[in-house]
Scaffold this motif. Structure first.
Motif, short mmCIF file in Angstrom:
data_model
loop_
_atom_site.label_atom_id
_atom_site.label_comp_id
_atom_site.label_asym_id
_atom_site.label_seq_id
_atom_site.Cartn_x
_atom_site.Cartn_y
_atom_site.Cartn_z
N THR A 234 0.84 -1.20 0.00
CA THR A 234 0.00 0.00 0.00
C THR A 234 0.88 1.24 0.00
O THR A 234 1.91 1.29 0.67
CB THR A 234 -0.94 -0.01 1.22
OG1 THR A 234 -1.94 -1.00 1.02
CG2 THR A 234 -1.60 1.34 1.44
N LEU A 248 -7.11 -1.22 5.22
CA LEU A 248 -6.66 -1.02 3.85
C LEU A 248 -6.08 -2.33 3.33
O LEU A 248 -5.11 -2.85 3.89
CB LEU A 248 -5.60 0.08 3.78
CG LEU A 248 -6.07 1.54 3.73
CD1 LEU A 248 -6.92 1.89 4.94
CD2 LEU A 248 -4.89 2.48 3.60
N VAL A 252 -3.35 -0.95 -2.01
CA VAL A 252 -4.18 0.26 -2.04
C VAL A 252 -3.28 1.46 -2.34
O VAL A 252 -2.14 1.54 -1.88
CB VAL A 252 -4.90 0.45 -0.69
CG1 VAL A 252 -5.43 1.87 -0.54
CG2 VAL A 252 -6.04 -0.55 -0.56
#
Length: 307
Positions: A234, A248, A252
């Motif tokens: 992420t 998350l 992401v």
């Protein structure tokens, strides 16, 4: 080491036989279970396999285990959580030690019962709390503040300069001042090779209890709330906010000045545009750009039909 009565107390569970004599030393997968191990079962088929194992204690929900009277059973509300509680209780404490190859500035303050691995570099003015575990080759840049019981896995870099530049008239770039702070609160865990930048003029802050996976990047001036989960790969751009309890998924991407509200869930690969604000505790967002899951699935269905 623990008895079945102690395990029941830790997990707020009910032991079928609190008088069972056992010495539990570890948590285990079923295939590796022996009389010194705890296992858990969240479904009926898993429970049947657990009952046939050599495990010393079996954590299971009353819903699936109520008809069984095996003396090894401890009935709990959430077997997976209970298993994690037992694993945490049985995990050896952090042993206070500093590897000879670690480089620690004389002005850094290191708390008690902290373990610092080989090749670690800790810069000037760093303040680190108690019972921290710092893996090999971690770099903590000057001035970073780290709370108690923080675990940082190998190769992480904390407090590097943020990626912020001003453009000159001739098209060249000049770094915007990156002189802010980085604060890591208590009980945070940071995965291997993750990077968290210091603030530019303000601070970057990671809230208590947040868990960050491997290969995550968090930019300057970001504010990550408490008990947030951030999965691998992420990337969070500068000055973005992820509020308490958000989740998350992997890969992401968040643009700058974006906000993910409390309890929001971002599915793997979701993209949040710069300045976008996503709210709704428990609501799942997916896709690029991220949108509510039902909308994403409708859009996907339209694409598959070619219209």
């Amino acid at each position: 080491m623990a008895t079945i009565a102690e395990i029941a107390e830790w997990t707020n569970g009910q032991a079928v036989s609190s008088l069972l004599e056992c010495e539990i030393r570890r948590v285990s997968a079923l295939d590796d279970a022996d009389v010194d191990a705890v296992v858990f079962a969240s479904a009926a088929d898993a429970l049947e396999n657990a009952l046939q194992s050599r495990a010393g204690v079996i954590l299971a929900s009353a819903k699936i285990a109520a008809e069984h009277n095996d003396k090894r059973l401890v009935l709990v509300k959430d077997p997976r959580l209970a298993f994690s509680i037992v694993g945490d209780r049985l995990r050896p404490p952090v042993v206070a030690a500093i590897h000879p190859s670690a480089v620690i500035d004389t002005t850094a303050q290191i708390g008690e019962d902290t373990n610092i691995g080989p090749g670690v570099v800790i810069g000037a003015g760093v303040r680190m709390g108690n019972s921290c575990l710092i893996g090999a080759r971690v770099v903590v840049e000057p001035g970073v503040v780290i709370g108690d019981r923080v675990r940082i896995q190998a190769g992480a870099v904390l407090g590097a300069l943020g990626f912020g530049y001003a453009r000159r008239p001739d098209g060249s770039y000049l770094m915007f001042p990156q002189q802010g702070a980085l604060v890591i609160e208590d009980d945070v865990e940071i995965g291997a090779n993750s990077t968290i930048d210091r603030g530019a003029l303000e601070e970057t802050r990671i809230g208590a209890g947040t868990k960050i996976d491997n290969l995550v990047h968090i930019g300057h001036n970001c504010r990550i709330g408490r008990n947030v989960i951030i999965a691998a790969q992420t990337g969070i751009s500068g000055s973005s906010v992820v509020e308490d309890g958000a989740i998350l998924g992997g890969q992401v991407g968040m643009g700058e000045h974006a906000t993910v509200g409390p309890g929001v869930i971002l599915g793997g690969g979701a993209g949040v545009l710069s300045g976008k604000k996503l709210f709704g505790a428990g609501q799942v967002f997916w896709g690029r750009p991220a949108r509510p899951l039902k909308q994403y699935l409708r859009d996907l269905a339209r694409l598959s039909r070619g219209r």
